[in-house]
Design a protein around this motif. Structure first.
Motif, mmCIF file in Angstrom:
data_model
loop_
_atom_site.group_PDB
_atom_site.id
_atom_site.type_symbol
_atom_site.label_atom_id
_atom_site.label_comp_id
_atom_site.label_asym_id
_atom_site.label_seq_id
_atom_site.Cartn_x
_atom_site.Cartn_y
_atom_site.Cartn_z
ATOM 1 N N GLN A 1 0.838 -1.209 0.000
ATOM 2 C CA GLN A 1 0.000 0.000 0.000
ATOM 3 C C GLN A 1 0.870 1.255 0.000
ATOM 4 O O GLN A 1 1.838 1.354 0.756
ATOM 5 N N GLY A 2 0.539 2.193 -0.863
ATOM 6 C CA GLY A 2 1.275 3.449 -0.940
ATOM 7 C C GLY A 2 2.417 3.425 -1.937
ATOM 8 O O GLY A 2 3.049 4.443 -2.179
ATOM 9 N N GLU A 3 2.676 2.245 -2.530
ATOM 10 C CA GLU A 3 3.795 2.152 -3.480
ATOM 11 C C GLU A 3 3.288 2.194 -4.922
ATOM 12 O O GLU A 3 2.110 1.951 -5.189
ATOM 13 N N HIS A 4 4.221 2.474 -5.835
ATOM 14 C CA HIS A 4 3.919 2.368 -7.258
ATOM 15 C C HIS A 4 5.187 1.964 -7.979
ATOM 16 O O HIS A 4 6.293 2.159 -7.463
ATOM 17 N N GLU A 5 5.034 1.374 -9.177
ATOM 18 C CA GLU A 5 6.211 1.010 -9.975
ATOM 19 C C GLU A 5 5.854 1.046 -11.451
ATOM 20 O O GLU A 5 4.763 0.641 -11.847
ATOM 21 N N VAL A 6 6.789 1.563 -12.246
ATOM 22 C CA VAL A 6 6.624 1.595 -13.698
ATOM 23 C C VAL A 6 7.811 0.874 -14.307
ATOM 24 O O VAL A 6 8.947 1.057 -13.865
ATOM 25 N N SER A 7 7.561 0.042 -15.309
ATOM 26 C CA SER A 7 8.653 -0.715 -15.929
ATOM 27 C C SER A 7 8.277 -1.136 -17.343
ATOM 28 O O SER A 7 7.100 -1.217 -17.684
ATOM 29 N N GLY A 8 9.309 -1.421 -18.136
ATOM 30 C CA GLY A 8 9.104 -2.019 -19.448
ATOM 31 C C GLY A 8 9.856 -3.324 -19.560
ATOM 32 O O GLY A 8 10.053 -3.851 -20.646
ATOM 33 N N ALA B 1 -1.526 9.856 -5.293
ATOM 34 C CA ALA B 1 -1.230 8.453 -5.602
ATOM 35 C C ALA B 1 -1.348 8.187 -7.096
ATOM 36 O O ALA B 1 -0.553 7.437 -7.676
ATOM 37 N N MET B 2 -2.350 8.798 -7.724
ATOM 38 C CA MET B 2 -2.528 8.607 -9.156
ATOM 39 C C MET B 2 -1.511 9.420 -9.956
ATOM 40 O O MET B 2 -0.986 8.961 -10.970
ATOM 41 N N GLU B 3 -1.236 10.629 -9.497
ATOM 42 C CA GLU B 3 -0.365 11.510 -10.277
ATOM 43 C C GLU B 3 1.081 10.997 -10.330
ATOM 44 O O GLU B 3 1.737 11.086 -11.363
ATOM 45 N N VAL B 4 1.598 10.456 -9.211
ATOM 46 C CA VAL B 4 2.972 9.954 -9.251
ATOM 47 C C VAL B 4 3.077 8.787 -10.230
ATOM 48 O O VAL B 4 4.081 8.651 -10.937
ATOM 49 N N LEU B 5 2.035 7.965 -10.308
ATOM 50 C CA LEU B 5 2.040 6.858 -11.269
ATOM 51 C C LEU B 5 1.980 7.381 -12.707
ATOM 52 O O LEU B 5 2.772 6.974 -13.568
ATOM 53 N N VAL B 6 1.054 8.296 -12.955
ATOM 54 C CA VAL B 6 0.905 8.845 -14.310
ATOM 55 C C VAL B 6 2.184 9.577 -14.732
ATOM 56 O O VAL B 6 2.680 9.396 -15.847
ATOM 57 N N ASN B 7 2.762 10.372 -13.826
ATOM 58 C CA ASN B 7 3.999 11.101 -14.156
ATOM 59 C C ASN B 7 5.143 10.145 -14.485
ATOM 60 O O ASN B 7 5.932 10.397 -15.401
ATOM 61 N N ASN C 1 -0.134 1.083 -9.196
ATOM 62 C CA ASN C 1 -0.048 1.618 -7.841
ATOM 63 C C ASN C 1 -0.964 0.798 -6.931
ATOM 64 O O ASN C 1 -1.621 -0.150 -7.376
ATOM 65 N N HIS C 2 -0.988 1.139 -5.675
ATOM 66 C CA HIS C 2 -1.785 0.426 -4.677
ATOM 67 C C HIS C 2 -2.066 1.441 -3.578
ATOM 68 O O HIS C 2 -1.149 1.852 -2.879
#
Lengths: 182, 121
Positions: free
Chosen positions: A17-24, A78-84, A53-54
């Motif tokens: 909870q509270g984390e996010h990750e972006v990867s290819g 929470a959404m913006e850090v993921l989208v950014n 995210n979560h």
């Protein structure tokens, strides 16, 4: 520490909870377990990256109905850090596709915080022009999500009869919004 | 005539939240979705303050600050950066470009209002 250093690289990351990750990264699976929390999976086919995210919105003060300003700001963050993070890797809002999972209402007869969280995420995506391709939210069971960010493939399974504990509801950190004037 | 503030952010959700916070303090709020739109709007408007995001398409926050500061008429225009970024390097870069202050999201309405009052003369 040495054994960690020589262990094969893990291709599965668990998001708390509270984390996010972006990867290819090919073969990487982002995994998480959701009760009333929400996970938003974003995938951008043109740049072959994805992210998840979560999060759970903070409780409104005094149990008032509706979303508090704090909840709105926390959820937006929470959404913006993921989208950014997606935008920085070359994705665009118009080519991203979103999946929403979670938002279960684990206790019958209690405040439907799962539905409130799902409603927030849905409204955010609509306002920011990100297409919602699939949604599996609500109900009474927890979910296990496995998301391949590179391909956008998602596997969502019910976790029946488990996770009866409500997660700790998030709060904005005390130093959030601190202002530094130069 | 109320004091005019330009907010620059590519997220409509964030612009709406900022609008609610600032109009609640009695300010008049205009919005731009990126640095380029902000520069077009600034060609014919003189706000008391600009609040800008960093990560935006077309012209980002750093580029916006540089272009604004390149115009003598905007020498004294306060520019607050409001961003999810917290790295010291980016903060230093914004400061060097001519930003007036740095605020890390999620913003706190009371702290934001206090900062706005301080930088608007």
């Amino acid at each position: 520490m040495l054994t960690l250093a020589i262990a094969p690289p893990s291709l599965r990351h668990t998001l708390m909870q509270g984390e996010h990750e972006v990867s290819g990264q090919d073969g990487l699976v982002l995994s998480t377990i959701l009760g009333s929390c929400i996970a938003c999976c974003l995938h951008d086919r043109s740049s072959a990256i994805g992210g998840m995210n979560h999060f759970l919105l903070p409780a409104p003060p005094n149990g008032l109905p509706g979303r508090s300003d704090d909840a709105e700001r926390y959820g937006l963050f929470a959404m913006e850090v993921l989208v950014n993070a997606m935008l920085k890797r070359g994705a665009t809002r118009s080519t991203m596709r979103a999946h929403l999972y979670g938002g279960a209402n684990l206790h019958v007869g209690m405040r439907a915080i799962g539905s409130e969280n799902a409603g927030f995420a849905r409204a955010f995506l609509a306002a920011d022009g990100i297409a919602l391709a699939h949604e599996d939210t609500g109900g009474g069971d927890a979910r296990r999500i496995e998301f391949q960010p590179a391909t956008g493939r998602v596997r969502c399974r019910a976790v029946v009869g488990r996770l009866r504990e409500e997660p700790v509801r998030a709060a904005l950190p005390a130093d959030s919004g601190d202002v530094e004037l130069f | 005539m109320s004091i005019q503030i330009l907010t620059v952010d590519d997220s409509p959700s964030m612009r709406a939240l900022l609008r609610a916070a600032l109009t609640g303090e009695g300010y008049r709020v205009d919005e731009a979705e990126d640095g380029r739109s902000a520069m077009e709007w600034l060609a014919s408007n003189r706000p008391a303050l600009v609040i800008t995001d960093i990560n935006m398409p077309r012209l980002d926050g750093f580029g916006l600050i540089a272009e604004v500061r390149a115009q003598a008429q905007f020498n004294a225009l306060p520019i607050l950066v409001l961003t999810t970024e917290s790295s010291p390097e980016k903060k230093a870069r914004a400061r060097a470009a001519g930003a007036t202050g740095w605020i890390v999201k999620p913003f706190d309405p009371a702290k934001l209002a206090a900062a706005v009052r301080r930088v608007i003369h």
